[in-house]
Write an enzyme that holds these catalytic residues in place. Structure first.
Site, PDB file in Angstrom:
ATOM      1  CB  CYS C  68      -0.999   0.152   1.252  1.00 35.37           C
ATOM      2  SG  CYS C  68      -1.950  -1.253   1.623  1.00 35.37           S
ATOM      3  CB  CYS C  71       0.432   3.168  -4.538  1.00 38.90           C
ATOM      4  SG  CYS C  71       0.967   1.799  -5.757  1.00 38.90           S
ATOM      5  CG  HIS C  72      -1.943   4.897  -1.152  1.00 36.24           C
ATOM      6  ND1 HIS C  72      -2.766   5.727  -1.890  1.00 36.24           N
ATOM      7  CD2 HIS C  72      -2.278   3.525  -1.262  1.00 36.24           C
ATOM      8  CE1 HIS C  72      -3.711   5.175  -2.396  1.00 36.24           C
ATOM      9  NE2 HIS C  72      -3.490   4.002  -2.316  1.00 36.24           N
ATOM     10  CB  CYS C 172     -35.059   4.548  17.005  1.00 34.71           C
ATOM     11  SG  CYS C 172     -35.994   3.082  17.853  1.00 34.71           S
ATOM     12  CB  CYS C 214     -29.864  -1.215  13.819  1.00 34.64           C
ATOM     13  SG  CYS C 214     -29.202   0.149  15.107  1.00 34.64           S
TER      14      CYS C 214
END
Lengths: 164, 108, 253
Positions: C68, C71-72, C172, C214
């Site tokens: 990762c 590239c970043h 809610c 939920c």
């Protein structure tokens, strides 16, 4: 890779009932759902559990403070802080602090071993509490005595439920 | 199991004689055993049962954990700054596996 | 039930008015002061254990190339604020993607690796890490242009009565805000704290895991992790929470 749903959960949270939701709308507080607080008088079980670790000695009250929320939001993780007044010198220090939760399946929860190098007798930790009950902190002093503080706590959600 | 990781938070430096607070947060499910998992299997007990801390080789703190300690447990204790050295943390898991981490305290 | 109780119960049966944008407060506002303090405290909030795992994965090789970070570079700068722009419509596919989806896309298309899988510890870690880089920044998603139909679908979901209890989210999360339910205090139901460490889960979980809880609560269909239904809902919640600060990794009951 562990399962997304923690295996430490036995009973999945039941869905809400209409009555529960109505209670919120109507009363604004679902306090009726709270379990009854633990009995005020120390049940004999606790005294026995304590005697086991103090070799029969009855600990004194005082010099020890035990901070634990009276109303526990979720039994899975309960913050406690314990402090014992002690100079923490070679001659006069706390040897250990032991926590007992009388209604946990295994009431001996934890023991913290301290000594003169600790500087202060002060610890914090996160516990798991199965249900509303009395929880006690007992400290063993270098002179041979023991001190105790306890608290009645109400657990609104006991350890281990999962609605996900 | 999820990866073991520990976050140890304490000052990097202290004056001789000063009492410093050490906070330890560690990743562990602390499976207390007997529960049934998503596939219906009974999960065996597997917890970290002990954390031992030495400071420049001397034992300064020990935490005996039983099944009543939370998952991903947090603990905080104090120690007196004596000399520059390493605090070494060793966790022991049911079954005998151990995990260790160190943190350095510079005493001025 | 008392007369007053009946009147209030009747009010509940009607659809609640939506909260005004300036009324909506972060989820942490509804925690006890102690938990609010713990959420902020990186030495105490267990969510940071996952953030740390994500940070390690971000630059780890394990034979995977490119990583990762290749590239970043300098993610603290280059990805600061990125999480606050999700969900968004992916220009190439026209699909709505959330942060988890974008990370999986990099994993599969750019790293040529098998997807981590929704709710896997690795994806939770990376998502928590990337989200933490936007902590405190205002949420700024778009509901316009290509995002508009997704926004409308999410809004309709939010307002639709569902499940055996025949309750809509809004009843809610607009109508009963601040009330106690099962030891919890009902919040505005927004996602700025996710992924969050929930005591009930004994671990970190995604917003979709919370949404599933939920849905189950009202005995309605639980949609899949990363499903179109929950993605659209996530977008609607993000628009509701526009300009509120990102607070992942949150700490919840």
């Amino acid at each position: 890779m562990s399962s997304p749903i923690s295996p430490a959960c036995v009973h999945p949270e039941p869905a809400l009932s209409r009555r529960e939701v109505m209670a919120v709308g109507a009363a604004g507080l679902a306090l009726g759902a709270l379990p009854a607080p633990a009995r005020a008088a120390a049940p004999p079980a606790l005294a026995e559990l304590v005697a086991r670790i103090t070799e029969g000695a009855v600990p004194e009250r005082g010099r020890i403070t035990f901070d634990i929320p009276q109303l526990v939001e979720n039994g899975n993780s309960v913050d406690v802080a314990i402090q014992v007044e002690s100079p923490m010198t070679d001659a006069d220090h706390v040897r250990w602090i032991h926590i007992i939760a009388e209604k946990n399946p295994f009431p001996d929860v934890a023991r913290f071993h301290l000594g003169p190098r600790s500087g202060r007798a002060e610890i914090r930790a996160t516990l798991r509490l199965a249900t509303s009950q009395k929880v006690a902190a007992i400290a063993a002093l270098s002179g041979g005595g023991y001190v105790i503080a306890d608290a009645d706590i109400v657990v609104t959600l006991s350890a281990c439920i999962d609605g996900g | 199991m999820a990866s073991f990781n520990a976050r140890i938070t304490m000052p990097a430096e202290a004056k001789a004689g000063e009492v410093v607070e050490v906070r330890v947060l560690v990743r562990h499910p602390m499976d207390r055993g007997g529960q049934v998992d998503a596939e219906g299997r009974v999960v065996p007990r597997k917890i970290l049962n002990r954390l031992t801390v030495t400071y420049a080789g001397e034992p300064v703190f020990r935490y005996d954990m039983h099944t009543g300690v939370s998952a991903n447990p947090f603990v905080s204790f104090t120690t007196r700054a004596i000399e520059t050295g390493e605090l070494s943390f060793e966790w022991r898991e049911d079954g005998g596996a151990t995990f260790t981490r160190t943190a350095r305290l510079v005493v001025t | 039930m008392t007369a007053a109780g009946r009147a209030l119960a009747a009010a509940l049966l009607a659809l609640a008015g939506a909260a005004r944008a300036d009324e909506i407060k972060p989820g942490s506002t509804f925690l006890s002061p102690e938990m609010q303090r713990q959420q902020q405290d990186q030495s105490r909030n267990p969510g940071y254990l996952w953030v740390e795992q994500g940070e390690e994965l971000f630059s780890r090789r394990d034979g995977v190339s490119p990583t990762c970070i290749s590239c970043h570079a300098d993610p603290k700068q280059s990805l600061r604020g990125a999480a606050a722009r999700y969900p968004q419509v992916d220009a190439a596919s026209g699909k709505l993607v959330n942060l988890e989806g974008r990370i999986e896309q990099c994993r599969v298309d750019r790293q040529k690796q098998p997807a981590f899988g929704y709710e896997s510890q690795d994806l939770l870690g990376l998502t928590a890490y990337v989200a933490s880089l936007s902590k405190g920044m205002p949420l700024s998603v778009s509901a316009e242009g290509a995002a508009k139909p997704f926004y409308e679908a999410g809004k309709a979901f939010y307002e639709r009565r569902q499940g055996q209890l025949n309750l809509a989210c809004t009843q809610c999360h607009d109508g009963l805000v601040g009330q106690k339910l099962r030891g919890d205090t009902i919040s505005y139901g927004i996602g700025t704290g996710y992924p969050a460490y929930r005591l009930e889960w004994n671990g970190l979980g995604s917003l979709h895991r919370r949404l599933r809880a939920c849905s189950l609560g009202v005995r309605a269909t639980q949609f899949d992790y990363g499903s179109d239904d929950y993605l659209a809902l996530e977008l609607y919640l993000a628009v509701r929470a526009r300009d509120l600060p990102m607070e992942a990794p949150g700490l919840r009951r």
